[in-house]
Design a protein around this motif. Sequence first.
Motif, PDB file in Angstrom:
ATOM      1  N   PRO A 102     -27.909   8.344  31.412  1.00  0.00           N
ATOM      2  CA  PRO A 102     -27.536   8.792  32.762  1.00  0.00           C
ATOM      3  C   PRO A 102     -27.261  10.296  32.767  1.00  0.00           C
ATOM      4  O   PRO A 102     -26.567  10.810  31.901  1.00  0.00           O
ATOM      5  N   GLY A 103     -27.850  10.974  33.745  1.00  0.00           N
ATOM      6  CA  GLY A 103     -27.742  12.431  33.786  1.00  0.00           C
ATOM      7  C   GLY A 103     -28.987  13.100  33.244  1.00  0.00           C
ATOM      8  O   GLY A 103     -29.246  14.266  33.509  1.00  0.00           O
ATOM      9  N   GLY A 104     -29.798  12.343  32.463  1.00  0.00           N
ATOM     10  CA  GLY A 104     -31.075  12.873  32.012  1.00  0.00           C
ATOM     11  C   GLY A 104     -31.088  13.438  30.604  1.00  0.00           C
ATOM     12  O   GLY A 104     -32.125  13.869  30.109  1.00  0.00           O
ATOM     13  N   ASP A 105     -29.922  13.455  29.902  1.00  0.00           N
ATOM     14  CA  ASP A 105     -29.920  13.932  28.517  1.00  0.00           C
ATOM     15  C   ASP A 105     -30.549  12.871  27.619  1.00  0.00           C
ATOM     16  O   ASP A 105     -30.421  11.674  27.872  1.00  0.00           O
ATOM     17  N   ALA A 106     -31.217  13.348  26.553  1.00  0.00           N
ATOM     18  CA  ALA A 106     -31.881  12.416  25.636  1.00  0.00           C
ATOM     19  C   ALA A 106     -30.980  12.127  24.435  1.00  0.00           C
ATOM     20  O   ALA A 106     -30.243  13.000  23.973  1.00  0.00           O
ATOM     21  N   ALA A 107     -31.066  10.883  23.924  1.00  0.00           N
ATOM     22  CA  ALA A 107     -30.307  10.526  22.718  1.00  0.00           C
ATOM     23  C   ALA A 107     -30.900  11.246  21.506  1.00  0.00           C
ATOM     24  O   ALA A 107     -30.202  11.545  20.543  1.00  0.00           O
ATOM     25  N   PHE A 108     -32.221  11.516  21.559  1.00  0.00           N
ATOM     26  CA  PHE A 108     -32.884  12.219  20.463  1.00  0.00           C
ATOM     27  C   PHE A 108     -33.189  13.659  20.888  1.00  0.00           C
ATOM     28  O   PHE A 108     -33.736  13.903  21.960  1.00  0.00           O
ATOM     29  N   ASP A 109     -32.810  14.618  20.029  1.00  0.00           N
ATOM     30  CA  ASP A 109     -33.077  16.030  20.309  1.00  0.00           C
ATOM     31  C   ASP A 109     -33.073  16.782  18.984  1.00  0.00           C
ATOM     32  O   ASP A 109     -33.218  16.170  17.925  1.00  0.00           O
ATOM     33  N   ARG A 110     -32.881  18.102  19.014  1.00  0.00           N
ATOM     34  CA  ARG A 110     -32.939  18.878  17.765  1.00  0.00           C
ATOM     35  C   ARG A 110     -31.850  18.474  16.780  1.00  0.00           C
ATOM     36  O   ARG A 110     -32.049  18.522  15.561  1.00  0.00           O
ATOM     37  N   ASP A 111     -30.695  18.076  17.298  1.00  0.00           N
ATOM     38  CA  ASP A 111     -29.589  17.689  16.413  1.00  0.00           C
ATOM     39  C   ASP A 111     -29.749  16.266  15.891  1.00  0.00           C
ATOM     40  O   ASP A 111     -29.186  15.907  14.870  1.00  0.00           O
ATOM     41  N   ARG A 112     -30.514  15.465  16.610  1.00  0.00           N
ATOM     42  CA  ARG A 112     -30.760  14.078  16.180  1.00  0.00           C
ATOM     43  C   ARG A 112     -32.239  13.759  16.429  1.00  0.00           C
ATOM     44  O   ARG A 112     -32.599  13.121  17.408  1.00  0.00           O
ATOM     45  N   PRO A 113     -33.130  14.264  15.547  1.00  0.00           N
ATOM     46  CA  PRO A 113     -34.564  14.081  15.806  1.00  0.00           C
ATOM     47  C   PRO A 113     -35.020  12.641  15.562  1.00  0.00           C
ATOM     48  O   PRO A 113     -34.312  11.840  14.954  1.00  0.00           O
ATOM     49  N   LEU A 114     -36.207  12.364  16.055  1.00  0.00           N
ATOM     50  CA  LEU A 114     -36.829  11.048  15.843  1.00  0.00           C
ATOM     51  C   LEU A 114     -37.125  10.845  14.363  1.00  0.00           C
ATOM     52  O   LEU A 114     -37.367  11.803  13.617  1.00  0.00           O
TER      53      LEU A 114
ATOM     54  N   LEU B 198     -39.307  16.134  24.745  1.00  0.00           N
ATOM     55  CA  LEU B 198     -40.091  15.519  23.674  1.00  0.00           C
ATOM     56  C   LEU B 198     -40.185  16.452  22.467  1.00  0.00           C
ATOM     57  O   LEU B 198     -39.932  16.043  21.326  1.00  0.00           O
ATOM     58  N   ALA B 199     -40.549  17.715  22.710  1.00  0.00           N
ATOM     59  CA  ALA B 199     -40.740  18.662  21.602  1.00  0.00           C
ATOM     60  C   ALA B 199     -39.450  18.845  20.804  1.00  0.00           C
ATOM     61  O   ALA B 199     -39.475  18.965  19.578  1.00  0.00           O
ATOM     62  N   LYS B 200     -38.315  18.855  21.518  1.00  0.00           N
ATOM     63  CA  LYS B 200     -37.028  19.029  20.823  1.00  0.00           C
ATOM     64  C   LYS B 200     -36.726  17.873  19.874  1.00  0.00           C
ATOM     65  O   LYS B 200     -35.995  18.037  18.907  1.00  0.00           O
ATOM     66  N   ALA B 201     -37.288  16.694  20.158  1.00  0.00           N
ATOM     67  CA  ALA B 201     -36.974  15.498  19.358  1.00  0.00           C
ATOM     68  C   ALA B 201     -37.904  15.324  18.165  1.00  0.00           C
ATOM     69  O   ALA B 201     -37.687  14.440  17.337  1.00  0.00           O
ATOM     70  N   VAL B 202     -38.962  16.162  18.049  1.00  0.00           N
ATOM     71  CA  VAL B 202     -39.886  16.052  16.907  1.00  0.00           C
ATOM     72  C   VAL B 202     -39.240  16.747  15.703  1.00  0.00           C
ATOM     73  O   VAL B 202     -38.878  17.923  15.772  1.00  0.00           O
ATOM     74  N   PRO B 203     -39.080  16.034  14.585  1.00  0.00           N
ATOM     75  CA  PRO B 203     -38.377  16.650  13.445  1.00  0.00           C
ATOM     76  C   PRO B 203     -39.223  17.729  12.767  1.00  0.00           C
ATOM     77  O   PRO B 203     -40.456  17.677  12.811  1.00  0.00           O
TER      78      PRO B 203
END
Length: 743
Positions: free
Chosen positions: A418-430, A451-456
């Motif tokens: 909710p709010g649009g933040d992703a669970a996966f990002d630079r601090d917690r990549p896929l 998407l790009a922020k979540a790619v390790p």
Amino acid sequence: MAHPLAVLEGVLERITYANEESGYTVARVAPARSRESGGELLTVVGSLLGAQPGESLRMEGRWGSHPQYGRQFTVENYTTVLPATVQGIRRYLGSGLIKGIGPRIADRIVEHFGTATLDVIEEDVRRLVEVPGLGPKRTEMIAAAWQEQKAIKEVMVFLQGVGVSTSIAVRIYKKYGDESVAVVREEPYRLAADVWGIGFLTADRIAQAVGIPHDSPARVRAGLQYALSQGADQGHCYLPEERLIAEAVKLLQVDTGLVIECLDELAEDPEGAVRERLPDPEEPGRTVTAVYLPPFHRAELSLAGQLKRLLRTPHDRLAAFADVDWTRALGWLASRTGADLAPEQRDAVRLALTSKVAVLTGGPGCGKSFTVRSVVELARAKGATVVLAAPTGRAAKRLAELTGAEASTVHRLLELKPGGDAAFDRDRPLDADLVVVDEASMLDLLLANKLAKAVPPGAHLLLVGDVDQLPSVGAGEVLRDLLAEGSPVPSVRLTRIFRQAQQSGVVTNAHRINAGQSPITQGLPDFFLFMEEDTEEAARLTVDVAARRVPAKFGLDPRRDVQVLTPMHRGPAGAGALNGLLQQVITPGRPGAAEKRFGGRVFRVGDKVTQIRNNYEKGANGVFNGTVGVVTALDVEEQRLTVVTDEDEEVPYDFDELDELAHAYAVTIHRSQGSEYPAVVVPVTTGAWMMLQRNLLYTAVTRAKRLVVLVGSRRALAQAVRTVSAGRRCTSIDHRLRTEREE
């Protein structure tokens, strides 16, 4: 001569038409004094915002006569009077006005308390537990709904004079609660930013009604932000400053000097706007001052920076492919898949497995799907963790079927909250060595950035899509920017049409359209043109073809397998009108079957519907603009309907949220992106002249797996094939990728 002002009292029996935007309503009323109508229902027209069937109304207005509908009462204003008779109370409570009370429960309550019913609910709602079948839980729910309804009524009374619809008043109340009236009166422009469904124009109308000056700086700043958000709705990440100022002057009808002054103030606010000198997309060698809404500026910097970081990372999660024997690897692959890759497909496979970021593009029948499957097979053979995603549920399902591996939507993959933040990002990549995203032409700037922020670091990102299709519904032109000349992102474009695909009229004509040639419309088993010059007749023929002829001839289900795709929403052959006609044929009303009228639409079980806004609060990970589903349940008592989406997720909608849904028997071609249907029917009429463009028609045709039927005129078809879409979107990813600065 004007008719004299009169007063009419009666019970609102039913609403036959209501326009949610203007508030204009046509209703049937049982008058309190039956001699006014001889015992029959009267027709009442005008603004009845917020009035519900079952309510007793005291209406002021004028009697008149309509040439087609006869005698009717035009309402100028009204007040709600709580019903006093047992019958009136039963009708009022059973109307679905209060969540938790339907006709059955209303009967029980009124039978128990009689004319004291409303006093009991108002003063001692706990007594409802005396009614057989009503427990404490439902009693609490009814009490809360009653109080909310009363509060919403207060907001409604205040908003009625400025023409705000019932559903928007409910939203205002849900957002601000008891502060609603204060916010509306003192800070009306907040509504445009905070409440979905209220744009600047509605907020401006409210502001005018509460006395905000025409040249108020708050109004001008809100107008500038509205002009920027309108630009984003048209796909632009920014607007050139001169264009923004001109649009704001036209919108606000104020002096240019005041607009420039307020833009300076807005640019000083970190959350107001961002100005930056950028290369002019129209004239090489020149620069423009670009003005961004901050989220789009941040996303451009972030996406370009993240892609450059991925490309430059020394670590490689697919290092095994750096010195692989490609002849052996591709030979092994051919033995697995039963087919050799064409030279350009081999290049694409090598690129995806050796470059950290790569793009694969090409038209239908050129082997993109088989190439993707080959990339995935080889990566998994080396033990790589492969993650597959697409922007829509349908595209993700197709990707899963193609590769035999699990695939999800990008939103679900990133676990948006909710709010649009992703669970996966630079601090917690896929957890991924290779991320493959299909239908990448649909990726807008904000989603591509997430998407790009979540790619390790060290993982590979492969974006696959047809760059000649329409760009994303949201702002940006990400795939085109990555393929731009001078881009550091390597790419392969597949151009060879395979023999099997050459036998398809759909594929052949898609390529003809893309090359600016008229499609072949005779002698093909899977591509037809039904000629009809008149737009309204073309609409009727479209419905007949989609709902009757195609299902009968090809054995297809008209709801599941056939999709009508239109160039625009409005007009006789637009999605709005066609949905009404198609619903009458495919899901007609049945006596005794529950249905819900909302605005000018009626929702029924079995309806094909689509979500028309991103809502991060709904479902497991949000429900997004373009998600399609079917209404599977409709509960008048709970004031809720249930939609099962094309991701097989069950999503409930309260009745006051129904302006988030539209019928989807017909959808605009823009909305069809990322979807594939066995058959598509496309009205191509001169009524949509301004929208007829090559990439629009190309996108519509490439949505079909088996069959395309065009309905309309050869003149309109020629216009669509001939017209190359005007102008690039205002984006700057390509420029940011070419500059050396690490963002």
